[in-house]
Design a protein around this motif. Structure first.
Motif, PDB file in Angstrom:
ATOM      1  N   GLY A 123       0.948  -1.209  -0.176  1.00  0.00           N
ATOM      2  CA  GLY A 123       0.035   0.092  -0.040  1.00  0.00           C
ATOM      3  C   GLY A 123       0.909   1.181  -0.023  1.00  0.00           C
ATOM      4  N   SER A 124       0.139   2.247  -0.322  1.00  0.00           N
ATOM      5  CA  SER A 124       0.969   3.582  -0.228  1.00  0.00           C
ATOM      6  C   SER A 124       0.038   4.683   0.424  1.00  0.00           C
ATOM      7  CB  SER A 124       1.233   3.752  -1.862  1.00  0.00           C
ATOM      8  OG  SER A 124       2.266   4.814  -2.045  1.00  0.00           O
ATOM      9  N   PRO A 125       0.318   4.971   1.431  1.00  0.00           N
ATOM     10  CA  PRO A 125       1.153   4.158   2.357  1.00  0.00           C
ATOM     11  C   PRO A 125       0.623   2.934   3.118  1.00  0.00           C
ATOM     12  CG  PRO A 125       0.252   6.141   3.636  1.00  0.00           C
ATOM     13  CD  PRO A 125      -0.226   6.164   2.386  1.00  0.00           C
ATOM     14  N   ALA A 126       1.368   2.221   3.704  1.00  0.00           N
ATOM     15  CA  ALA A 126       0.792   0.951   4.247  1.00  0.00           C
ATOM     16  C   ALA A 126       0.576   1.414   5.598  1.00  0.00           C
ATOM     17  CB  ALA A 126       1.635  -0.245   4.258  1.00  0.00           C
ATOM     18  N   VAL A 127      -0.536   1.060   6.322  1.00  0.00           N
ATOM     19  CA  VAL A 127      -1.127   1.561   7.732  1.00  0.00           C
ATOM     20  C   VAL A 127      -1.241   0.338   8.630  1.00  0.00           C
ATOM     21  CG1 VAL A 127      -2.734   2.968   8.911  1.00  0.00           C
ATOM     22  CG2 VAL A 127      -2.291   3.453   6.662  1.00  0.00           C
ATOM     23  N   ILE A 128      -0.421   0.387   9.768  1.00  0.00           N
ATOM     24  CA  ILE A 128      -0.412  -0.444  10.754  1.00  0.00           C
ATOM     25  C   ILE A 128      -0.926   0.250  12.049  1.00  0.00           C
ATOM     26  CG2 ILE A 128       1.013  -2.149  12.448  1.00  0.00           C
ATOM     27  CD1 ILE A 128       3.031  -2.245  10.021  1.00  0.00           C
ATOM     28  N   LEU A 129      -1.861  -0.537  12.591  1.00  0.00           N
ATOM     29  CA  LEU A 129      -2.834   0.096  13.825  1.00  0.00           C
ATOM     30  C   LEU A 129      -2.446  -0.667  14.855  1.00  0.00           C
ATOM     31  CD1 LEU A 129      -4.844   2.083  14.972  1.00  0.00           C
ATOM     32  CD2 LEU A 129      -6.583   0.547  14.460  1.00  0.00           C
ATOM     33  N   MET A 130      -1.801  -0.123  16.201  1.00  0.00           N
ATOM     34  CA  MET A 130      -1.661  -0.798  17.320  1.00  0.00           C
ATOM     35  C   MET A 130      -2.833  -0.628  18.382  1.00  0.00           C
ATOM     36  SD  MET A 130       1.381  -1.557  16.885  1.00  0.00           S
ATOM     37  CE  MET A 130       2.646  -1.167  15.659  1.00  0.00           C
ATOM     38  N   SER A 131      -2.875  -1.710  19.050  1.00  0.00           N
ATOM     39  CA  SER A 131      -3.842  -1.822  20.085  1.00  0.00           C
ATOM     40  C   SER A 131      -3.403  -2.812  21.382  1.00  0.00           C
ATOM     41  CB  SER A 131      -5.208  -2.557  19.436  1.00  0.00           C
ATOM     42  OG  SER A 131      -4.760  -3.838  19.023  1.00  0.00           O
ATOM     43  N   LEU A 176       5.793   7.684  12.385  1.00  0.00           N
ATOM     44  CA  LEU A 176       4.971   7.122  13.488  1.00  0.00           C
ATOM     45  C   LEU A 176       3.948   8.395  13.941  1.00  0.00           C
ATOM     46  CD1 LEU A 176       8.305   6.315  15.595  1.00  0.00           C
ATOM     47  CD2 LEU A 176       6.279   4.677  15.093  1.00  0.00           C
ATOM     48  N   VAL A 177       2.714   7.959  14.461  1.00  0.00           N
ATOM     49  CA  VAL A 177       1.691   8.575  14.896  1.00  0.00           C
ATOM     50  C   VAL A 177       1.349   8.481  15.971  1.00  0.00           C
ATOM     51  CG1 VAL A 177      -0.530   9.431  13.817  1.00  0.00           C
ATOM     52  CG2 VAL A 177       0.758   8.298  12.318  1.00  0.00           C
ATOM     53  N   ALA A 178       1.398   9.653  16.649  1.00  0.00           N
ATOM     54  CA  ALA A 178       0.894   9.738  18.104  1.00  0.00           C
ATOM     55  C   ALA A 178      -0.360  10.002  18.831  1.00  0.00           C
ATOM     56  CB  ALA A 178       1.653  10.834  18.965  1.00  0.00           C
ATOM     57  N   CYS A 179      -1.376   9.001  18.766  1.00  0.00           N
ATOM     58  CA  CYS A 179      -2.810   8.960  18.888  1.00  0.00           C
ATOM     59  C   CYS A 179      -3.335   8.879  20.400  1.00  0.00           C
ATOM     60  CB  CYS A 179      -3.614   8.058  17.843  1.00  0.00           C
ATOM     61  SG  CYS A 179      -3.744   8.762  16.168  1.00  0.00           S
ATOM     62  N   ASP A 180      -2.432   8.515  21.282  1.00  0.00           N
ATOM     63  CA  ASP A 180      -2.628   8.618  22.466  1.00  0.00           C
ATOM     64  C   ASP A 180      -2.555   9.926  23.335  1.00  0.00           C
ATOM     65  OD1 ASP A 180      -2.985   8.095  25.247  1.00  0.00           O
ATOM     66  OD2 ASP A 180      -1.257   6.614  25.296  1.00  0.00           O
ATOM     67  N   VAL A 181      -4.076  10.321  23.096  1.00  0.00           N
ATOM     68  CA  VAL A 181      -4.294  11.872  23.793  1.00  0.00           C
ATOM     69  C   VAL A 181      -4.456  11.821  25.239  1.00  0.00           C
ATOM     70  CG1 VAL A 181      -5.024  12.587  21.343  1.00  0.00           C
ATOM     71  CG2 VAL A 181      -6.570  11.437  23.042  1.00  0.00           C
ATOM     72  N   ASP A 216      -2.538  19.665  20.748  1.00  0.00           N
ATOM     73  CA  ASP A 216      -3.952  20.399  21.100  1.00  0.00           C
ATOM     74  C   ASP A 216      -5.251  19.724  20.479  1.00  0.00           C
ATOM     75  OD1 ASP A 216      -2.455  22.272  22.328  1.00  0.00           O
ATOM     76  OD2 ASP A 216      -2.171  23.518  20.167  1.00  0.00           O
ATOM     77  N   CYS A 217      -5.076  18.618  19.887  1.00  0.00           N
ATOM     78  CA  CYS A 217      -6.281  17.845  19.202  1.00  0.00           C
ATOM     79  C   CYS A 217      -6.391  16.792  20.214  1.00  0.00           C
ATOM     80  CB  CYS A 217      -6.241  17.540  17.881  1.00  0.00           C
ATOM     81  SG  CYS A 217      -7.520  16.547  17.132  1.00  0.00           S
ATOM     82  N   LYS A 218      -7.970  16.623  20.435  1.00  0.00           N
ATOM     83  CA  LYS A 218      -8.030  15.498  21.324  1.00  0.00           C
ATOM     84  C   LYS A 218      -8.947  14.463  20.614  1.00  0.00           C
ATOM     85  CE  LYS A 218      -6.390  17.214  25.179  1.00  0.00           C
ATOM     86  NZ  LYS A 218      -5.146  16.615  25.821  1.00  0.00           N
ATOM     87  N   ASN A 219      -8.921  14.721  19.173  1.00  0.00           N
ATOM     88  CA  ASN A 219      -9.618  13.407  18.500  1.00  0.00           C
ATOM     89  C   ASN A 219      -8.606  12.736  17.581  1.00  0.00           C
ATOM     90  OD1 ASN A 219     -11.186  12.185  16.534  1.00  0.00           O
ATOM     91  ND2 ASN A 219     -12.416  13.903  16.056  1.00  0.00           N
ATOM     92  N   PRO A 220      -8.546  11.325  18.201  1.00  0.00           N
ATOM     93  CA  PRO A 220      -7.520  10.618  17.707  1.00  0.00           C
ATOM     94  C   PRO A 220      -7.840  10.107  16.248  1.00  0.00           C
ATOM     95  CG  PRO A 220      -8.657   9.301  19.396  1.00  0.00           C
ATOM     96  CD  PRO A 220      -8.928  11.000  19.706  1.00  0.00           C
ATOM     97  N   VAL A 260       0.327   3.536  13.520  1.00  0.00           N
ATOM     98  CA  VAL A 260      -0.624   4.552  14.487  1.00  0.00           C
ATOM     99  C   VAL A 260      -0.433   4.023  16.000  1.00  0.00           C
ATOM    100  CG1 VAL A 260      -2.688   5.424  14.946  1.00  0.00           C
ATOM    101  CG2 VAL A 260      -1.796   5.021  12.539  1.00  0.00           C
ATOM    102  N   ASP A 261      -0.039   4.668  16.790  1.00  0.00           N
ATOM    103  CA  ASP A 261       0.022   4.281  18.247  1.00  0.00           C
ATOM    104  C   ASP A 261      -1.021   4.890  18.909  1.00  0.00           C
ATOM    105  OD1 ASP A 261       0.965   3.392  20.854  1.00  0.00           O
ATOM    106  OD2 ASP A 261       2.085   5.222  21.140  1.00  0.00           O
ATOM    107  N   THR A 262      -2.127   3.994  19.660  1.00  0.00           N
ATOM    108  CA  THR A 262      -3.334   4.484  20.150  1.00  0.00           C
ATOM    109  C   THR A 262      -2.975   4.224  21.547  1.00  0.00           C
ATOM    110  OG1 THR A 262      -4.128   2.064  20.124  1.00  0.00           O
ATOM    111  CG2 THR A 262      -4.398   3.513  18.113  1.00  0.00           C
ATOM    112  N   ALA A 263      -4.285   4.964  22.410  1.00  0.00           N
ATOM    113  CA  ALA A 263      -4.284   5.042  23.819  1.00  0.00           C
ATOM    114  C   ALA A 263      -4.715   3.483  24.167  1.00  0.00           C
ATOM    115  CB  ALA A 263      -5.259   5.883  24.085  1.00  0.00           C
TER     116      ALA A 263
END
Length: 440
Positions: A97-105, A133-138, A163-167, A188-191
């Motif tokens: 994929g372009s980009p390939a996406v990996i979601l952490m849980s 790397l994506v910081a989605c732990d808000v 400043d965003c609280k919407n992951p 994507v690093d999640t909470a």
């Protein structure tokens, strides 16, 4: 890892030692002990029972060759079934994929953030990917900062919106940014939460639906044993994740999670974390793990790690120096640094067949080379290049400078001299010439 389980299984196989053939009675006795070993290792009861039933059926259905002892046959059957229990074949991560996406849980404290950094580094180095790397732990304090520190450490960019609280929005914006910047992998690093709750599940499900990831990896602390398996089932029921990551496997002496999770959720274990360092991450190979559980070592993984540190030009240069008997302390310290890069020393040693059991009660930490390095770095550059200069007075000075004793300095120099002689002998082909004489 798995020391307790390995010891118990070894004791179980001793029941068959000395037996002339496999019978229903001695197999039942052996497998009763195997089942107890698995349950003590926190393996799910149904999994343990199904496992031993399968092994029993295969053992009784086999004609044992006279050259094969019953205990050896049982080890072979248990090994093959352990490998199947953990998935059979290794399963690769999907990064198309372009980009390939990996979601952490996973739960809070499972190691998602650290694993995200480790995986990014692994796929950058071995697959040539350009990760973001994506910081989605808000929610967790300093979660974004932790990911930024990791990203800086491994040279990989981190996308965040403090400043965003919407992951969901953060994840979507990150993928757009990755496309603009030519990055072909988004992690994507999640909470996490301290326990599974409805709000957490709704949120990560919303992220999944919004970004349609190639992979959803469930990250779990292997040391939590059966609790890890139960949590995995709850996450899988809601997320239908694609693979499991077992962290802290280096500290897991039991093995319950690794042996149960594949059967319970029917999803492959894809990676295992084997230490705190950023390169302490391995692709999961069920057959190799079965080898290690049964004390057979894991020589293939050891060779692969060595090859990762292998520099062909450096090897050629070193070979020439060895042939001319010019191997010096600069080369010696360079080899030590390469060994240290391969990972935890005790873990490396346990990959050699037969060594794991011998060193299980010996503490080998990453400071094992500390005194050796101190001694070598206390030498002058001229002394490191010319070891024959190391007379008594120089050795005394080196001992004081390194905070070691003269005996330790003498011991190291003696070991170095012996190593150099052996290397020259091998490089000069003398070993091959000696072999015919030794056979006579």
């Amino acid at each position: 890892m798995f020391e307790n389980l390995s010891d118990r299984l070894e004791r179980s196989f001793k029941i068959l030692k000395g037996e002339g053939k496999i019978t229903e009675i001695n197999v039942a006795e052996t497998l009763k002990d195997v089942r107890k070993a698995l349950l003590d290792a926190d393996v799910n009861y149904k999994v343990a029972k199904q496992f031993t039933d399968t092994v029993k059926a295969k053992a009784l259905g086999m004609d044992v060759l006279t050259a094969v002892k019953p205990s050896q046959l049982m080890v072979k059957i248990v090994h093959d079934e352990l490998a199947l229990l953990m998935g059979g074949d290794s399963v690769d991560v999907n990064i198309t994929g372009s980009p390939a996406v990996i979601l952490m849980s996973g739960l809070q404290g499972s190691g998602k953030t650290t694993f995200s950094g480790k995986l990014a580094q692994l796929l950058k180095g071995k697959r040539g990917k350009k990760p973001l790397l994506v910081a989605c732990d808000v929610y967790r304090p300093a979660a974004i900062e932790q990911l930024k520190v990791l990203g800086e450490q491994i040279g990989i960019p981190v996308y965040s919106e403090p400043d965003c609280k919407n992951p969901v929005q953060i994840a979507q914006n990150a993928i757009k940014q990755a496309r603009q910047d030519g990055q072909d992998l988004v992690i994507v690093d999640t909470a996490g939460r301290l326990a599974v709750d409805e709000e957490m599940m709704r949120e990560i499900k919303a992220i999944k639906d919004a970004i349609n990831p190639n992979e959803i990896l469930f990250v779990v602390d292997s040391m939590t044993g059966q609790d890890a398996v139960n949590t995995a089932k709850e996450f899988n029921d809601r997320l239908d994740f694609t693979g499991v990551v077992l962290t802290k496997l280096d500290g897991d002496t039991r093995g319950g999670a690794a042996l149960s999770i594949r059967t319970v959720v029917n999803k492959p274990i894809k990676f295992v974390g084997t230490g705190e360092k950023m390169d302490a991450l391995d692709v999961f190979h069920p057959a190799r793990m079965a080898d290690r559980i049964l004390g057979m070592g894991d020589i293939v993984s050891l060779v692969e790690r060595a090859q990762e540190q292998y520099d062909e030009e450096e090897a050629k240069r070193l070979q020439k120096k060895i042939a001319k008997n010019q191997f010096d302390f600069n080369d010696f310290i360079s080899q030590i640094q390469q060994i240290k890069k391969m990972g935890n020393l005790k873990d490396l040693a346990s990959m050699i067949p037969g060594v794991g059991k011998a060193i299980k009660d010996i503490d080998i930490d990453d400071n094992a080379f500390k005194s050796v390095e101190a001694i070598i770095y206390s030498m002058t550059p001229k002394e490191r290049s010319n070891p024959e200069l190391l007379n008594g007075s120089r050795r005394q000075r080196i001992a004081k400078g390194s905070g070691t004793s003269i005996q330790e300095v003498n011991r190291l120099i003696k070991q170095f001299d012996q190593t150099r002689k052996m290397m020259k002998m091998v490089a000069g082909g003398k070993m091959g010439k000696m072999m015919p004489r030794m056979k006579r």
